[in-house]
Scaffold this motif. Structure first.
Motif, short mmCIF file in Angstrom:
data_model
loop_
_atom_site.label_atom_id
_atom_site.label_comp_id
_atom_site.label_asym_id
_atom_site.label_seq_id
_atom_site.Cartn_x
_atom_site.Cartn_y
_atom_site.Cartn_z
N MET A 253 0.84 -1.18 0.00
CA MET A 253 0.00 0.00 0.00
C MET A 253 0.88 1.25 0.00
O MET A 253 1.96 1.25 0.57
N ILE A 254 0.37 2.27 -0.65
CA ILE A 254 1.03 3.57 -0.62
C ILE A 254 0.02 4.62 -0.19
O ILE A 254 -1.17 4.48 -0.45
N LYS A 255 0.47 5.61 0.52
CA LYS A 255 -0.38 6.73 0.91
C LYS A 255 -0.07 7.88 -0.04
O LYS A 255 1.10 8.24 -0.22
N ALA A 256 -1.13 8.42 -0.67
CA ALA A 256 -0.94 9.50 -1.63
C ALA A 256 -2.14 10.43 -1.59
O ALA A 256 -3.16 10.12 -0.97
N ASN A 257 -2.00 11.55 -2.25
CA ASN A 257 -3.03 12.59 -2.22
C ASN A 257 -3.63 12.86 -3.59
O ASN A 257 -2.98 12.66 -4.62
N LYS A 258 -4.83 13.38 -3.58
CA LYS A 258 -5.51 13.80 -4.80
C LYS A 258 -4.59 14.77 -5.56
O LYS A 258 -4.00 15.67 -4.97
N GLY A 259 -4.45 14.53 -6.86
CA GLY A 259 -3.60 15.38 -7.68
C GLY A 259 -2.18 14.88 -7.84
O GLY A 259 -1.48 15.30 -8.77
N VAL B 218 -3.93 -1.09 -9.51
CA VAL B 218 -3.85 -0.09 -8.45
C VAL B 218 -5.29 0.23 -8.07
O VAL B 218 -6.10 0.61 -8.92
N THR B 219 -5.62 0.07 -6.78
CA THR B 219 -6.98 0.29 -6.30
C THR B 219 -7.00 1.49 -5.37
O THR B 219 -6.22 1.58 -4.43
N SER B 220 -7.93 2.40 -5.64
CA SER B 220 -8.06 3.64 -4.86
C SER B 220 -8.72 3.35 -3.50
O SER B 220 -9.27 2.28 -3.29
N PRO B 221 -8.68 4.34 -2.59
CA PRO B 221 -9.32 4.16 -1.28
C PRO B 221 -10.81 3.82 -1.38
O PRO B 221 -11.33 3.09 -0.53
N SER B 222 -11.50 4.28 -2.42
CA SER B 222 -12.93 3.99 -2.56
C SER B 222 -13.20 2.67 -3.28
O SER B 222 -14.35 2.28 -3.45
N ASP C 137 -2.88 10.78 -12.76
CA ASP C 137 -3.10 11.64 -11.59
C ASP C 137 -4.15 10.97 -10.71
O ASP C 137 -5.14 10.43 -11.21
N LEU C 138 -3.95 11.04 -9.41
CA LEU C 138 -4.89 10.42 -8.47
C LEU C 138 -6.09 11.34 -8.23
O LEU C 138 -5.97 12.55 -8.27
N THR C 139 -7.22 10.73 -7.94
CA THR C 139 -8.47 11.47 -7.76
C THR C 139 -8.94 11.50 -6.31
O THR C 139 -9.96 12.10 -6.01
N ASP D 85 -5.05 5.68 1.13
CA ASP D 85 -4.22 4.51 0.88
C ASP D 85 -4.61 3.83 -0.42
O ASP D 85 -5.77 3.46 -0.62
N TYR D 86 -3.64 3.65 -1.30
CA TYR D 86 -3.83 2.96 -2.57
C TYR D 86 -3.17 1.59 -2.48
O TYR D 86 -2.03 1.49 -2.05
N ARG D 87 -3.89 0.56 -2.90
CA ARG D 87 -3.37 -0.81 -2.87
C ARG D 87 -2.84 -1.17 -4.25
O ARG D 87 -3.52 -0.96 -5.26
N ILE D 88 -1.63 -1.74 -4.29
CA ILE D 88 -1.04 -2.20 -5.54
C ILE D 88 -0.93 -3.72 -5.46
O ILE D 88 -0.31 -4.25 -4.54
#
Length: 84
Positions: free
Chosen positions: A1-7, A27-31, A46-48, A52-55
């Protein structure tokens, strides 16, 4: 998992080390939204969302029939503030 931000911009690359190994990834987003594809660069966007994103990486079903192998997962995150 990686922690990242919108944008933030993320590139996830799967590099097989075992000769002939064929990989895929998602890659799966938090939602719970998933995006990916066969090996090589599985995600480049770009992330929306923040969080936490799961790879996940697995053997590509149309590829080799190896029971095991080695690979490198390369993840590059460019923060949104650095892109502006």
């Amino acid at each position: 998992m990686i922690k990242a931000n919108k944008g933030d911009h993320v590139v996830a690359n799967v590099i097989p080390v075992t000769r002939g190994l064929t990989m895929a990834g998602t890659v799966t987003s938090p939602s719970g939204q998933g995006d990916g594809g066969p090996g090589g660069i599985i995600f480049n966007a770009d992330l929306t969302e923040n969080g936490d994103y799961r790879i996940e990486v697995e053997q590509h079903t149309m590829g080799s029939n190896y029971s095991a192998g080695s690979f490198i997962l390369e993840v590059v995150i460019t923060p949104a503030w650095l892109k502006n």
